[in-house]
Design a protein around this motif. Structure first.
Motif, mmCIF file in Angstrom:
data_model
loop_
_atom_site.group_PDB
_atom_site.id
_atom_site.type_symbol
_atom_site.label_atom_id
_atom_site.label_comp_id
_atom_site.label_asym_id
_atom_site.label_seq_id
_atom_site.Cartn_x
_atom_site.Cartn_y
_atom_site.Cartn_z
ATOM 1 N N VAL A 42 0.837 -1.210 0.000
ATOM 2 C CA VAL A 42 0.000 0.000 0.000
ATOM 3 C C VAL A 42 0.871 1.260 0.000
ATOM 4 O O VAL A 42 0.625 2.199 -0.772
ATOM 5 C CB VAL A 42 -0.965 -0.008 1.208
ATOM 6 N N ILE A 43 1.891 1.283 0.836
ATOM 7 C CA ILE A 43 2.791 2.443 0.881
ATOM 8 C C ILE A 43 3.518 2.602 -0.449
ATOM 9 O O ILE A 43 3.692 3.718 -0.947
ATOM 10 C CB ILE A 43 3.786 2.311 2.053
ATOM 11 N N GLY A 44 3.921 1.491 -1.047
ATOM 12 C CA GLY A 44 4.573 1.550 -2.353
ATOM 13 C C GLY A 44 3.663 2.092 -3.431
ATOM 14 O O GLY A 44 4.093 2.863 -4.295
ATOM 15 N N ALA A 45 2.387 1.712 -3.386
ATOM 16 C CA ALA A 45 1.435 2.229 -4.367
ATOM 17 C C ALA A 45 1.247 3.733 -4.202
ATOM 18 O O ALA A 45 1.194 4.475 -5.197
ATOM 19 C CB ALA A 45 0.097 1.508 -4.221
ATOM 20 N N ILE A 46 1.181 4.190 -2.962
ATOM 21 C CA ILE A 46 1.053 5.631 -2.715
ATOM 22 C C ILE A 46 2.287 6.368 -3.222
ATOM 23 O O ILE A 46 2.184 7.402 -3.887
ATOM 24 C CB ILE A 46 0.817 5.901 -1.218
ATOM 25 N N ALA A 47 3.459 5.843 -2.916
ATOM 26 C CA ALA A 47 4.699 6.489 -3.355
ATOM 27 C C ALA A 47 4.797 6.511 -4.877
ATOM 28 O O ALA A 47 5.200 7.521 -5.468
ATOM 29 C CB ALA A 47 5.901 5.768 -2.759
#
Length: 105
Positions: free
Chosen positions: A34-39
């Motif tokens: 999820v954090i990777g998708a946001i970044a």
């Protein structure tokens, strides 16, 4: 072959392919993704370089820790996807202005 007869329930049941529950490892894998998708998404907007660089950095740290403690291939698969997206977000965020965005200088 006993583990194949055991029914798995839940959306992320492919993460526990060894028949054991791994709540910490699964949480790190999903969080990294999820954090990777946001970044990754925010890295495509120059004005959001602070968000993309910080989330990318946090995603790389959580992904690296998740790789160290991961137990199944499903967890490692999600971690690698999240790590890659986090790295792209981090590096593009750094190219667009960095972690501090001109605050220090």
């Amino acid at each position: 072959m006993a583990q194949t007869a055991r029914p798995h329930h839940g959306l992320l049941s492919f993460l526990d392919t060894d028949g054991k529950s791994h709540p910490v490892e699964n949480t790190l894998a999903v969080t990294t993704l999820v954090i990777g998708a946001i970044a990754f998404v925010t890295a495509h907007f120059t004005q959001l370089h602070l968000l993309s660089s910080w989330t990318g950095l946090i995603g790389m740290i959580t992904g690296a820790w998740g790789q160290l403690i991961s137990a199944t291939t499903g967890e490692r698969f999600l971690l690698i996807l999240g790590l890659g997206a986090s790295a792209v977000g981090f590096y593009l965020g750094m190219a667009h202005g960095g972690l501090f965005g001109g605050v220090l200088g």
